[in-house]
Design a protein around this motif. Structure first.
Motif, PDB file in Angstrom:
ATOM      1  N   GLU A   1       0.833  -1.204   0.000  1.00 44.42           N
ATOM      2  CA  GLU A   1       0.000   0.000   0.000  1.00 44.42           C
ATOM      3  C   GLU A   1       0.867   1.254   0.000  1.00 44.42           C
ATOM      4  O   GLU A   1       2.005   1.239   0.483  1.00 44.42           O
ATOM      5  CB  GLU A   1      -0.901   0.046   1.235  1.00 44.42           C
ATOM      6  CG  GLU A   1      -1.882  -1.077   1.356  1.00 44.42           C
ATOM      7  CD  GLU A   1      -1.668  -1.882   2.597  1.00 44.42           C
ATOM      8  OE1 GLU A   1      -2.632  -2.480   3.090  1.00 44.42           O
ATOM      9  OE2 GLU A   1      -0.519  -1.920   3.078  1.00 44.42           O
TER      10      GLU A   1
ATOM     11  N   GLY B   1      -0.948   7.080   1.973  1.00 45.84           N
ATOM     12  CA  GLY B   1      -1.450   7.657   3.207  1.00 45.84           C
ATOM     13  C   GLY B   1      -0.749   8.969   3.538  1.00 45.84           C
ATOM     14  O   GLY B   1       0.212   9.362   2.882  1.00 45.84           O
TER      15      GLY B   1
ATOM     16  N   LEU C   1      -5.413   6.213  -1.911  1.00 48.89           N
ATOM     17  CA  LEU C   1      -4.578   5.102  -1.509  1.00 48.89           C
ATOM     18  C   LEU C   1      -4.418   4.134  -2.673  1.00 48.89           C
ATOM     19  O   LEU C   1      -5.356   3.930  -3.445  1.00 48.89           O
ATOM     20  CB  LEU C   1      -5.184   4.367  -0.315  1.00 48.89           C
ATOM     21  CG  LEU C   1      -5.506   5.207   0.915  1.00 48.89           C
ATOM     22  CD1 LEU C   1      -6.031   4.300   2.032  1.00 48.89           C
ATOM     23  CD2 LEU C   1      -4.308   5.996   1.376  1.00 48.89           C
TER      24      LEU C   1
ATOM     25  N   CYS D   1      -2.818   0.171  -3.807  1.00 49.95           N
ATOM     26  CA  CYS D   1      -2.397  -1.149  -3.340  1.00 49.95           C
ATOM     27  C   CYS D   1      -1.937  -1.927  -4.570  1.00 49.95           C
ATOM     28  O   CYS D   1      -2.755  -2.252  -5.438  1.00 49.95           O
ATOM     29  CB  CYS D   1      -3.556  -1.852  -2.660  1.00 49.95           C
ATOM     30  SG  CYS D   1      -3.224  -3.566  -2.194  1.00 49.95           S
TER      31      CYS D   1
ATOM     32  N   TRP E   1     -10.729  -2.986   1.128  1.00 44.45           N
ATOM     33  CA  TRP E   1     -10.006  -2.087   2.008  1.00 44.45           C
ATOM     34  C   TRP E   1     -10.659  -2.146   3.391  1.00 44.45           C
ATOM     35  O   TRP E   1     -11.896  -2.119   3.503  1.00 44.45           O
ATOM     36  CB  TRP E   1     -10.048  -0.648   1.507  1.00 44.45           C
ATOM     37  CG  TRP E   1      -9.173  -0.386   0.325  1.00 44.45           C
ATOM     38  CD1 TRP E   1      -9.518  -0.413  -0.991  1.00 44.45           C
ATOM     39  CD2 TRP E   1      -7.784  -0.017   0.364  1.00 44.45           C
ATOM     40  NE1 TRP E   1      -8.443  -0.098  -1.774  1.00 44.45           N
ATOM     41  CE2 TRP E   1      -7.363   0.156  -0.976  1.00 44.45           C
ATOM     42  CE3 TRP E   1      -6.847   0.193   1.381  1.00 44.45           C
ATOM     43  CZ2 TRP E   1      -6.057   0.513  -1.323  1.00 44.45           C
ATOM     44  CZ3 TRP E   1      -5.565   0.550   1.039  1.00 44.45           C
ATOM     45  CH2 TRP E   1      -5.171   0.706  -0.290  1.00 44.45           C
TER      46      TRP E   1
ATOM     47  N   TYR F   1      -5.015   2.112   7.229  1.00 41.77           N
ATOM     48  CA  TYR F   1      -5.802   1.501   6.160  1.00 41.77           C
ATOM     49  C   TYR F   1      -5.038   0.320   5.579  1.00 41.77           C
ATOM     50  O   TYR F   1      -3.843   0.424   5.279  1.00 41.77           O
ATOM     51  CB  TYR F   1      -6.104   2.529   5.076  1.00 41.77           C
ATOM     52  CG  TYR F   1      -7.207   3.480   5.463  1.00 41.77           C
ATOM     53  CD1 TYR F   1      -6.997   4.456   6.433  1.00 41.77           C
ATOM     54  CD2 TYR F   1      -8.479   3.387   4.894  1.00 41.77           C
ATOM     55  CE1 TYR F   1      -8.014   5.312   6.826  1.00 41.77           C
ATOM     56  CE2 TYR F   1      -9.503   4.251   5.268  1.00 41.77           C
ATOM     57  CZ  TYR F   1      -9.264   5.203   6.238  1.00 41.77           C
ATOM     58  OH  TYR F   1     -10.278   6.054   6.618  1.00 41.77           O
TER      59      TYR F   1
ATOM     60  N   THR G   1      -1.248   1.539   5.755  1.00 38.74           N
ATOM     61  CA  THR G   1      -0.767   2.901   5.544  1.00 38.74           C
ATOM     62  C   THR G   1      -1.595   3.835   6.417  1.00 38.74           C
ATOM     63  O   THR G   1      -2.825   3.705   6.500  1.00 38.74           O
ATOM     64  CB  THR G   1      -0.831   3.296   4.054  1.00 38.74           C
ATOM     65  OG1 THR G   1      -0.229   4.575   3.875  1.00 38.74           O
ATOM     66  CG2 THR G   1      -2.253   3.320   3.520  1.00 38.74           C
TER      67      THR G   1
ATOM     68  N   VAL H   1      -3.523   7.049   7.694  1.00 37.71           N
ATOM     69  CA  VAL H   1      -4.256   8.229   7.241  1.00 37.71           C
ATOM     70  C   VAL H   1      -4.667   9.006   8.484  1.00 37.71           C
ATOM     71  O   VAL H   1      -5.303   8.460   9.381  1.00 37.71           O
ATOM     72  CB  VAL H   1      -5.500   7.836   6.423  1.00 37.71           C
ATOM     73  CG1 VAL H   1      -6.374   9.068   6.151  1.00 37.71           C
ATOM     74  CG2 VAL H   1      -5.090   7.171   5.122  1.00 37.71           C
TER      75      VAL H   1
END
Length: 121
Positions: A6, A9, A20, A22, A36, A94, A115, A117
């Protein structure tokens, strides 16, 4: 299992946006559905959004519906989470996951590292 990485963020003010990403190995999201999840500080991991393999359908938690969009770019082997109109309560780590479209985390076979946020008020 599939390796997921990922990115995207960061820190953003309320009302702002983040996307975001991935990324997985080639062909992953043509074969696997993806989701997610997020884990707010001191809380359990919760479902955010999911997309069926081949981008044949999406669904969202009520808390993000209308603000977040999940999508895939199979050419880039990437699933995205576009987050708009962010709120402080969206603050969380996340995680990207592959292998299911369930809302329960135990249904997924592969996970990214997460990641952060952070949404400031």
């Amino acid at each position: 299992q599939v390796q997921l990485v990922e990115s995207g963020g960061g820190l953003v003010q309320a009302g702002g946006s983040l996307r975001l990403s991935c990324t997985a190995s080639e062909g992953t999201f043509s074969v696997y559905s993806a989701g997610w999840f997020r884990q707010p500080p001191g809380k359990e991991r919760e479902f955010v959004a999911a997309i069926f393999r081949g981008s044949s359908g999406t669904f969202y938690s009520d808390s993000v519906k209308g603000r977040f969009t999940i999508s895939t770019d199979n050419a880039k082997n990437t699933v995205f989470l576009q987050m708009n109109d962010l709120k402080p309560e969206d603050t969380a780590v996340y995680y990207c996951a592959a292998g299911s479209v369930a809302t329960t985390s135990r249904s997924y076979s592969s996970w990214g590292q997460g990641t952060q946020v952070t949404v400031s008020s």
